[in-house]
Design an enzyme around this catalytic site. Structure first.
Site, PDB file in Angstrom:
ATOM      1  N   HIS A  65      54.550  39.854  55.355  1.00  0.00           N
ATOM      2  CA  HIS A  65      55.696  40.194  56.220  1.00  0.00           C
ATOM      3  C   HIS A  65      56.675  39.025  56.314  1.00  0.00           C
ATOM      4  CE1 HIS A  65      57.073  42.569  59.996  1.00  0.00           C
ATOM      5  NE2 HIS A  65      58.074  41.851  59.519  1.00  0.00           N
ATOM      6  N   LEU A  68      63.502  37.506  53.639  1.00  0.00           N
ATOM      7  CA  LEU A  68      64.094  36.472  52.771  1.00  0.00           C
ATOM      8  C   LEU A  68      65.620  36.522  52.770  1.00  0.00           C
ATOM      9  CD1 LEU A  68      61.591  36.511  49.770  1.00  0.00           C
ATOM     10  CD2 LEU A  68      61.821  34.775  51.554  1.00  0.00           C
ATOM     11  N   ARG A  69      66.185  37.576  53.362  1.00  0.00           N
ATOM     12  CA  ARG A  69      67.640  37.686  53.603  1.00  0.00           C
ATOM     13  C   ARG A  69      68.505  37.785  52.348  1.00  0.00           C
ATOM     14  NH1 ARG A  69      66.254  39.224  58.479  1.00  0.00           N
ATOM     15  NH2 ARG A  69      66.021  37.586  60.042  1.00  0.00           N
ATOM     16  N   ASP A 157      61.114  48.099  58.766  1.00  0.00           N
ATOM     17  CA  ASP A 157      60.929  46.972  59.700  1.00  0.00           C
ATOM     18  C   ASP A 157      62.241  46.379  60.207  1.00  0.00           C
ATOM     19  OD1 ASP A 157      59.343  44.931  61.077  1.00  0.00           O
ATOM     20  OD2 ASP A 157      60.350  43.586  59.695  1.00  0.00           O
ATOM     21  N   HIS A 184      57.213  49.348  62.190  1.00  0.00           N
ATOM     22  CA  HIS A 184      57.682  48.483  63.276  1.00  0.00           C
ATOM     23  C   HIS A 184      57.601  49.367  64.524  1.00  0.00           C
ATOM     24  CE1 HIS A 184      60.819  45.649  65.118  1.00  0.00           C
ATOM     25  NE2 HIS A 184      60.739  46.644  65.973  1.00  0.00           N
ATOM     26  N   HIS A 237      53.368  43.316  62.834  1.00  0.00           N
ATOM     27  CA  HIS A 237      53.411  42.440  64.024  1.00  0.00           C
ATOM     28  C   HIS A 237      52.878  43.092  65.305  1.00  0.00           C
ATOM     29  CE1 HIS A 237      57.143  44.654  64.273  1.00  0.00           C
ATOM     30  NE2 HIS A 237      57.812  43.841  63.477  1.00  0.00           N
ATOM     31  N   ASP A 310      55.987  37.350  59.770  1.00  0.00           N
ATOM     32  CA  ASP A 310      57.279  37.899  60.208  1.00  0.00           C
ATOM     33  C   ASP A 310      58.349  36.796  60.235  1.00  0.00           C
ATOM     34  OD1 ASP A 310      59.213  39.677  60.952  1.00  0.00           O
ATOM     35  OD2 ASP A 310      58.570  39.869  63.022  1.00  0.00           O
ATOM     36  N   HIS A 314      67.275  33.019  61.318  1.00  0.00           N
ATOM     37  CA  HIS A 314      68.608  33.309  61.854  1.00  0.00           C
ATOM     38  C   HIS A 314      69.348  31.988  62.018  1.00  0.00           C
ATOM     39  CE1 HIS A 314      68.077  37.575  62.597  1.00  0.00           C
ATOM     40  NE2 HIS A 314      66.932  37.331  63.215  1.00  0.00           N
TER      41      HIS A 314
HETATM   42  O1  DOR Z   1      62.153  39.577  65.505  1.00  0.00           O
HETATM   43  C1  DOR Z   1      62.338  40.258  64.515  1.00  0.00           C
HETATM   44  N1  DOR Z   1      63.216  39.902  63.559  1.00  0.00           N
HETATM   45  N2  DOR Z   1      61.656  41.388  64.394  1.00  0.00           N
HETATM   46  C2  DOR Z   1      61.924  42.261  63.429  1.00  0.00           C
HETATM   47  O2  DOR Z   1      61.260  43.260  63.365  1.00  0.00           O
HETATM   48  C3  DOR Z   1      63.028  42.026  62.464  1.00  0.00           C
HETATM   49  C4  DOR Z   1      63.293  40.594  62.326  1.00  0.00           C
HETATM   50  C5  DOR Z   1      64.588  40.260  61.621  1.00  0.00           C
HETATM   51  O3  DOR Z   1      64.878  40.862  60.586  1.00  0.00           O
HETATM   52  O4  DOR Z   1      65.273  39.347  62.068  1.00  0.00           O
HETATM   53 ZN    ZN Z   2      59.856  41.706  60.422  1.00  0.00          ZN
END
Ligand code: DOR
Ligand code: ZN
Length: 435
Positions: A65, A68-69, A157, A184, A237, A310, A314
């Protein structure tokens, strides 16, 4: 280059029949593969000998999980930086979630991720495809063409599949392709407006909470659908005690239900939100101590199938704002191993169970293929060498990720990755052992 890892404590719990390998052994890596394990192995000419005495030698870790954006949000992370971060955490195989831009809901995007990760060559990246087109929860994505292109599971997710009818179809459709459906679990109506866990801490600090039942009610619904369809279902998660009860009971009834727990959920509670630090904001939210204790029990008794990070990078744009407005998500790749070792030191699980949860457990669950999460001779030489005693302090400025949103900044941890080999190549070697 070939390597002989000399006299490490080699642990591999992937062997059939449940017998564990745990012994002081030499391990020979040749042509990118594990060639031989044994005592007093001779180093063939040209092989670099690495002293691993007193260190753990484990299969490269498997994380099912990860965000990688790439494509689309490379300012937060990309396959290259994510792979470097993984290597620093001893992770050599990652399953990446489809909430990229564009969403990984078709062959083209899956192909792109597979090709990019091969070019980077820093880790094995196995994509997870979307359940619904555009993650919109309306119509199913093309599981078949994504499976051909290499996906190992499907998930929306970041968002739940709210529509029970769509979830039923997703389970039926996924079953025909032998793909696990990763949920999710979050009932959006129950979670509505909640930015952290509902409870005493939220009340005290004046933030809107969302109840643990937002998760477990959806898991309960889904288990009914699993009983109906017989498809493989996995809770991403999982964060609450009630979810653990439901998964435990489903397993007892022989249903193909599994779950993962993220390190932040077993290592932190909602108290961490009390300073309004947005790095503590995550979905599902950090829970109360009572839930954390239930996760620990479930990690120990076999209810939990794997530990998955997970990892959700950000940037400051999403995090340097009020708690209410911040994006959900935390870094995880570089801290999963040392936090899992905390469980071992606390006596929650033993080292063999920890290795299972981080290697062959997830690899088997997602049918990632032979030779992943194992040190069996002939397998790809995905190996991590760990100094389990060495302590260090987590520092957001020193992460290999492009983002800095670790909730563990300043935490003193034990367990340092000394070397990560991916397919026999050093992808993390801070001490220059392979040079
Ligand atoms: O906190 C989270 N961030 N939970 C998620 O299910 C998605 C993830 C995200 O993509 O930032
Ligand atoms: Zn996630």
């Amino acid at each position: 280059m070939d390597y002989l890892l000399r006299s490490g404590r080699v642990i591999d719990v992937s062997r059939k029949g449940g017998e564990f390998l745990d012994a002081e052994l030499d391990l020979l890596v040749r042509d990118g593969k594990i060639a031989e394990l044994g005592k007093g192995l001779k180093a063939p000419a040209g092989v670099r000998v690495i002293d691993a005495a007193g260190k753990l030698v484990l299969p490269g870790l498997v994380d099912v999980h990860v965000h990688l954006r790439e494509p689309g949000q490379e300012y937060k992370e990309d396959i290259e930086s994510g792979s470097r971060s993984a290597a620093a955490g001893g992770i050599t195989t990652m399953c990446c979630m489809p909430n990229t831009r564009p969403v990984n809901d078709c062959r083209t995007v899956t192909d792109l991720i597979m090709r990019r990760s091969r070019e980077v060559g820093g880790a094995r990246v196995l994509p997870i495809g979307a359940i619904s087109k555009g993650l919109e929860g309306k119509s199913l994505a093309e599981f078949g063409e994504m499976k051909d292109a290499g996906i190992v599971a499907v998930s929306d997710d970041g968002r739940p599949v709210m529509d029970a009818g769509l979830m039923r179809r997703a389970l039926e459709y996924a079953k025909t392709f032998d793909l696990p459906v990763v949920q999710h679990a979050e009932d959006l109506q129950l979670a509505e407006g909640g930015v952290m866990n509902e409870g005493e801490v939220a009340t005290r600090i004046g933030l809107r909470g969302q109840p643990p039942q937002a998760e477990s009610i959806m898991v309960a619904r889904d288990i009914e659908l699993v009983e109906w369809t017989g498809a493989q279902y996995h809770v991403a998660h999982a964060s609450t005690g009630r979810t653990m009860d439901l998964v435990r009971d489903a397993k007892r009834r022989g249903l193909p239900v599994s779950c993962e727990v993220a390190p932040h959920h077993f290592a932190l509670t909602d108290e961490a939100c009390a300073t309004y630090n947005t790095d503590m904001k995550v979905a599902p939210p950090l829970r109360a101590e009572r839930d954390r204790q239930a996760l620990l029990a479930a990690l120990a008794d076999g209810t939990v199938d794997c530990i998955a990070t997970d990892h959700a990078p950000h940037s400051e744009v999403e995090k340097d704002v009020e708690f209410d407005c911040a994006s959900c998500g935390m870094l995880g790749l570089e801290t999963a191993l040392c936090l899992s070792l905390e469980l071992v030191r606390a006596g929650v699980i033993d080292l063999h169970r920890m290795v299972h949860l981080l290697t062959c457990g997830p690899a088997a669950l997602f049918s990632l293929g032979h030779g992943i999460g194992t040190l069996d001779p002939g397998s790809a030489a995905d190996i991590v060498v760990v100094d389990a005693e060495a302590s260090w302090t987590v520092d957001r400025e020193k992460t290999f990720s492009k983002s800095k949103n670790t909730p563990f900044h300043g935490r003193q941890v034990q367990g340092q990755v000394l070397l990560t080999l991916f397919a026999g190549r050093p992808v993390f070697d801070p001490k220059g052992l392979c040079r």
